[in-house]
Motif scaffolding. Sequence first.
Motif, PDB file in Angstrom:
ATOM      1  N   ILE A 203       0.835  -1.091   0.158  1.00  0.00           N
ATOM      2  CA  ILE A 203      -0.102   0.099  -0.181  1.00  0.00           C
ATOM      3  C   ILE A 203       0.916   1.117   0.116  1.00  0.00           C
ATOM      4  O   ILE A 203       0.666   2.159  -0.851  1.00  0.00           O
TER       5      ILE A 203
ATOM      6  N   VAL B  99      -5.134  -2.945  -0.421  1.00  0.00           N
ATOM      7  CA  VAL B  99      -6.160  -2.764   0.439  1.00  0.00           C
ATOM      8  C   VAL B  99      -7.028  -3.885   0.457  1.00  0.00           C
ATOM      9  O   VAL B  99      -7.358  -4.108   1.575  1.00  0.00           O
TER      10      VAL B  99
ATOM     11  N   ALA C  92     -11.898  -1.969  -3.868  1.00  0.00           N
ATOM     12  CA  ALA C  92     -10.363  -1.650  -4.510  1.00  0.00           C
ATOM     13  C   ALA C  92     -10.140  -2.559  -5.496  1.00  0.00           C
ATOM     14  O   ALA C  92      -9.376  -2.059  -6.439  1.00  0.00           O
TER      15      ALA C  92
ATOM     16  N   PHE D  64     -10.308   3.908  -1.045  1.00  0.00           N
ATOM     17  CA  PHE D  64      -9.486   4.519   0.070  1.00  0.00           C
ATOM     18  C   PHE D  64     -10.477   5.163   1.219  1.00  0.00           C
ATOM     19  O   PHE D  64     -10.007   5.123   2.374  1.00  0.00           O
TER      20      PHE D  64
ATOM     21  N   THR E 291     -12.201   2.610   3.450  1.00  0.00           N
ATOM     22  CA  THR E 291     -11.200   1.881   4.279  1.00  0.00           C
ATOM     23  C   THR E 291     -10.329   3.039   5.221  1.00  0.00           C
ATOM     24  O   THR E 291      -9.616   2.391   5.868  1.00  0.00           O
TER      25      THR E 291
ATOM     26  N   GLN F  83      -8.253   5.031   4.447  1.00  0.00           N
ATOM     27  CA  GLN F  83      -6.768   4.981   4.282  1.00  0.00           C
ATOM     28  C   GLN F  83      -6.409   6.638   3.863  1.00  0.00           C
ATOM     29  O   GLN F  83      -6.116   7.030   2.721  1.00  0.00           O
TER      30      GLN F  83
END
Length: 642
Positions: A327, A368, A373, A449, A452, A454
């Motif tokens: 990642i 991910v 994703a 993203f 999750t 991120q």
Amino acid sequence: MELMGFLILFPVFVAALLMVVRQEFARKILVCASAGVIAVTSVVFVALNVGTLGQYYEFESEVVNYLCFGIDCLVGVTVLCYAAKYRNIISALLAIVMLALCVVFEFFVLPGTTCARGLYFDSLSLIMILIIGIIGSGIIVYALGYMKDHYNHNPSQPDRSHSFFALMFVFLGAMYAIVFCNNLVWLLTAWEVTTLCSFLLIGFTKTQESIVNSFRQIIMNMIGGIAFQVALFYLVFNFQLLDFAQFIVYGAYAPALFVFPLTCLTLAGMTKAAQMPFHTWLLGAMVAPTPTSALLHSSTMVKAGVFLLLKCAPIYAVSFAPSLLIILIGGVTFLLTSLMAISQTNAKRVLAYSTIGNLGLICACAGVGTTEAMWAAVFLIVFHAVAKSLLFLCVGTAEHHISSRDIEDMDLLFERMPKLARLMLLGIMIMFIAPFGMLLAKWATLVSFVDTRQFILLLLLAYGSAGTFMYYAKWMGKLTGIAAEPTNVELEVHHTEWFALFGMAAIAVGCCVVMPLISNVFVEPYIISVAGLSIQPISDDNLWLCSLATVAVVGVLLFGLNRKSDKRQVGIYLSGASVDNERRVFNNSKDQPLQATGRNMYMEEYFGETRLKNIGYVCTYLLIVAAFAWAILSMLGIAPLS
């Protein structure tokens, strides 16, 4: 299964014929016919299996096992011979290590271990088959005219076109093997064949620069290959496991037991996908003839890396260290290479950085591991392949006819090469402008993203996308910014080049138009087969709206700009102080003659390679060391899983 074997072996058979057929016309017929057979067979195979959730074939063969061992040894010996010839110590040492591991594995580790399901394919495989079969074959057809011009421009070089095309076809066969092989030993063999073919193609011209860059490629990719071998040692020694599909299932249920081989395979995939700190081999590949660059960047070499990583996405979803590794390295690679591309004026180098950056996004999505994703990653693979192959071929044709690949020399390209300029502009728009597919794939990446949380990846994506917009917008400005009536120089472009260029353009536009069908027929079945459900980050309604908008935009681009104007043309107005309109010279405020020019800003002092690459090296090397340390400690039961 017969078609699978045909797609793997037929390109190799054609390569053998090409080493015998040296007459140009006969070679042209053989290449065109063989490329057509490969493309048609790929389409037929996909049509017969569309919507599949995955099929496995029980196929074991001692003959294939020994053949793979022989090929592995041949790859190592070939590299060793070239290393001795050019006195490259590092590649020689790596080749010796590779050969030693190969022999030990074959005679002391592998005996008694079997893999009943030797071959497989799923819906992701079908997408890869279309990319290899159609785009790869189209690039080979394009190479017929390109290589003729290449040797016309370099008459001192001996004509070795037969070996060039032979390597290209072997490349395709090895890629099919990577896609179809479920036996990890067979997969590794195909993996190493692509490495060797890439090495030979990058160094094809045998100039000092090409030789240096080819050895950079082989060193970095052999590191990845050795990591792949180490993963095999671990899996066979501890679990008697060679089945790739079983490895994914077991790894998703017991990630602590498989964190070390997963980290090794991650390193292998990163080197093949040219992620930092291994990205320089792909930049060096730009010295090779343009068909090599297109093949490496769009349909083969780098796609093998992200294919492997995406297949491992279910394990990344539950593994801490390997997931964090891929990642962060993917995100950092996307950001830094997008910024470094701003400082580049060489069109092929811009495309190389763009390729590395987009591969970074695909790697990050694989890390991910969620369904959204994975959906975004597959679409990034598709649209990157179709758009980047078109752009590389356009740059290669432009270079042969305007004698430059520099973006600053592409003024007036709409007048000098009107058809080519439109195709180039189309490829650029597909890469970063709505409503084309690449931007939608990036939007889906953004959604995944966000879902999750991120947040670091969100920042990397935002700033990297800003860099992407800047370097592509500068290029578009060069193509469209200045009007004049220079000589049209595209009349001498070979028919095979036009066939490939318009074919790539049609495929690229077609993929944008049928995005909902690609999602429903290919992407969602794959995600369902992996995760049991599919959550689409962009609805079908929005995808169809973008499809309709794509048709309108392409219609204006390809047809609206062709309309002849009957308006009277007047001289260029240069602030009322024109001296020479033809040369765009005017008197400035000091009453001195000055030529008006249009030149982009490259901001080397801010985004230059020397400034940013060291940041990337420090970050990525630290991440790799930390990931392997965590994997080893987890294997020993010292470090927690998450």
